[in-house]
Write an enzyme that holds these catalytic residues in place. Structure first.
Site, short mmCIF file in Angstrom:
data_model
loop_
_atom_site.label_atom_id
_atom_site.label_comp_id
_atom_site.label_asym_id
_atom_site.label_seq_id
_atom_site.Cartn_x
_atom_site.Cartn_y
_atom_site.Cartn_z
N CYS A 180 40.98 54.47 42.85
CA CYS A 180 40.95 54.45 44.31
C CYS A 180 41.00 55.86 44.91
O CYS A 180 40.78 56.02 46.11
CB CYS A 180 42.09 53.60 44.85
SG CYS A 180 41.90 51.88 44.38
N HIS A 188 43.21 55.40 52.27
CA HIS A 188 42.68 54.39 51.36
C HIS A 188 43.17 53.01 51.82
O HIS A 188 44.32 52.87 52.24
CB HIS A 188 43.14 54.68 49.94
CG HIS A 188 42.80 53.58 48.98
ND1 HIS A 188 41.51 53.13 48.83
CD2 HIS A 188 43.56 52.82 48.15
CE1 HIS A 188 41.50 52.15 47.95
NE2 HIS A 188 42.73 51.95 47.52
N ASN A 227 39.97 45.82 49.89
CA ASN A 227 40.08 47.08 49.15
C ASN A 227 38.80 47.27 48.34
O ASN A 227 38.59 46.60 47.34
CB ASN A 227 41.32 47.01 48.24
CG ASN A 227 41.53 48.29 47.44
OD1 ASN A 227 40.67 49.17 47.41
ND2 ASN A 227 42.66 48.37 46.77
O1 UT7 Z 1 44.12 50.33 45.56
C1 UT7 Z 1 44.78 50.87 44.47
C2 UT7 Z 1 46.24 50.73 44.49
N1 UT7 Z 1 46.67 49.37 44.77
C3 UT7 Z 1 47.61 49.15 45.68
O2 UT7 Z 1 48.03 50.08 46.34
C4 UT7 Z 1 48.12 47.74 45.83
C5 UT7 Z 1 49.62 47.75 45.92
N2 UT7 Z 1 50.24 46.42 45.88
C6 UT7 Z 1 50.10 45.49 46.85
O3 UT7 Z 1 49.33 45.65 47.76
C7 UT7 Z 1 50.99 44.27 46.79
O4 UT7 Z 1 51.96 44.46 45.78
C8 UT7 Z 1 50.25 42.93 46.53
C9 UT7 Z 1 49.42 42.55 47.74
C10 UT7 Z 1 49.38 43.02 45.29
C11 UT7 Z 1 51.27 41.81 46.30
O5 UT7 Z 1 52.11 41.72 47.44
P1 UT7 Z 1 53.70 41.76 47.29
O6 UT7 Z 1 54.25 41.62 48.63
O7 UT7 Z 1 54.07 42.98 46.51
O8 UT7 Z 1 53.95 40.45 46.45
P2 UT7 Z 1 54.75 40.26 45.09
O9 UT7 Z 1 53.85 40.55 43.95
O10 UT7 Z 1 56.06 40.97 45.17
O11 UT7 Z 1 55.04 38.73 45.16
C12 UT7 Z 1 55.94 38.17 46.14
C13 UT7 Z 1 55.86 36.66 46.02
C14 UT7 Z 1 55.96 36.14 44.60
O12 UT7 Z 1 56.62 34.89 44.64
P3 UT7 Z 1 58.19 34.76 44.28
O13 UT7 Z 1 58.34 35.32 42.90
O14 UT7 Z 1 58.89 35.58 45.31
O15 UT7 Z 1 58.44 33.30 44.39
C15 UT7 Z 1 54.54 35.92 44.19
O16 UT7 Z 1 54.40 34.97 43.19
O17 UT7 Z 1 54.58 36.22 46.51
C16 UT7 Z 1 53.93 35.46 45.49
N3 UT7 Z 1 52.50 35.72 45.58
C17 UT7 Z 1 51.66 35.00 46.34
N4 UT7 Z 1 51.86 33.95 47.15
C18 UT7 Z 1 50.78 33.46 47.80
C19 UT7 Z 1 51.80 36.70 44.96
N5 UT7 Z 1 50.50 36.61 45.30
C20 UT7 Z 1 50.39 35.57 46.15
C21 UT7 Z 1 49.31 35.01 46.85
N6 UT7 Z 1 49.55 33.96 47.66
N7 UT7 Z 1 48.05 35.48 46.74
#
Ligand code: UT7
Length: 334
Positions: free
Chosen positions: A121, A261, A291
């Protein structure tokens, strides 16, 4: 150490081009593919839809060529005047045989040399450093830099934490010398290889060559530990932007736009908050493009080009796999 340009030649962006595929992948379509919902995706990422290059016979070069041709047509540029073509991408058409070489041939840049640049990225940000240095060296006069990624070719559409973020697209800029006094001002670029375990495609390289095990194990898809990447992205991008602002003695009130980004709207908002920049001074396309990896920065420039004026101060920032990250300061030249 500041970026010091000992050369009297200043490199500037003098044209922009772009291409995104027509097909949209909306949140409601994703709801049918994985267990997710529109509210979660919008609240956690700010994304409503992305573009997907559906035709399986077309690779990243297809979009890169379209973006380059858009720039060439708009600028009425003779492609034989281009000295170099750089394609920043993590989804080259093929692992060997640079996509940039094919793009250069297809756009008839017959006097150019061409190479791919892989910094995930941050690829376009690193590419701007390369392109501007080539111009400042005095050895090259026109460098075409393209950021292009067909993320849909590496995303696992059963993994709800990654498939909701990414989209396909390409953007291009032309770097030239110019005597407006505006152009590339400063850069702060960094990397940290210990981050590679958090964002990668494990197989297909020399460490894990392709085998039936790597295919069956899903090791050719993009893997991301989102939470960890999020944390690093916020802290490193913010501190890179602060360094650039501090050492160039820039009053944030005089910044025309932050060009960040587009990985997650919450990351972008956190950076803007830290430097007290109002949302109208933050370029954004994540809501409708998601993205697009190496393409986010040039696609932003394309969308905001008509709002820019000579001398406008732009602060770029990026973070990506590797890890790679950084920030840069450019004054707009047209
Ligand atoms: O571009 C290059 C670099 N990349 C980035 O900078 C991306 C950085 N990361 C992110 O943008 C975020 O971490 C994500 C969008 C990928 C994920 O969001 P998050 O707020 O960090 O979610 P998480 O992985 O901490 O998950 C929180 C909860 C989990 O459930 P529990 O364990 O709390 O019950 C996940 O299972 O949300 C759940 N979850 C979802 N729920 C509905 C994860 N993905 C989804 C989804 N829909 N698509």
């Amino acid at each position: 150490m500041n970026y010091i340009n000992p050369s009297p030649i200043k490199a500037a962006i003098t044209a922009v081009g772009a291409y995104v595929p027509e097909d949209k992948l909306t949140n409601s379509e994703l709801e049918k593919m994985v267990e997710t919902n529109d509210e979660w995706i919008v609240a956690r990422t700010g994304i409503k839809e992305r573009r997907i290059l559906k035709d399986p016979s077309k690779g990243t070069s297809f979009m890169a060529i379209k973006a380059a041709q858009d720039l060439i047509n708009k600028r009425n540029l003779d492609p034989t005047e281009i000295d170099a073509v750089i394609v920043a991408t993590i989804t080259p058409d093929m692992n060997v045989a640079a996509t940039a070489a094919y793009v250069a041939s297809e756009i008839k840049a017959s006097n150019a040399f061409a190479f791919d640049l892989q910094a995930a990225c941050s690829g376009f940000l690193y590419g701007m450093s390369n392109a501007s240095s080539m111009i400042a060296s005095g050895r090259y006069h026109k460098v075409l830099l393209i950021g292009a990624d067909k993320m849909s070719s590496i995303v696992d559409y059963t993994d709800r934490t990654t498939c909701i973020i990414f989209g396909d697209g390409a953007g291009a800029v032309l770097f030239e010398s110019n005597n407006s006094g505006y152009g590339w001002e400063d850069e702060y670029l960094r990397s940290d290889g210990s981050g590679r375990m958090f964002l990668n495609i494990k197989a297909g390289g020399s460490l894990f060559p392709t085998s039936s095990e790597t295919v069956e194990g899903g090791m050719h898809n993009l893997y991301q530990d989102g939470k960890t990447v999020f944390k690093y992205a916020v802290s490193e991008m913010t501190s890179a932007v602060e360094k650039i602002i501090y050492r160039n003695e820039i009053n944030p009130d005089t910044v025309a736009y932050l060009v960040p980004h587009q990985a997650n709207k919450r990351i972008i908002d956190a950076i803007a908050r830290r430097i007290s920049l109002p949302s109208e001074k933050v370029m954004s396309n994540i809501e409708y493009l998601g993205n697009t990896t190496a393409a986010t920065l040039p696609l932003l420039l394309k969308d905001y080009e008509s709002k820019l004026s000579p001398g406008d101060r732009l602060i770029f920032a990026a973070f990506g796999g590797g890890f790679t990250w950084g920030a840069a300061y450019l004054t707009w030249a047209y």
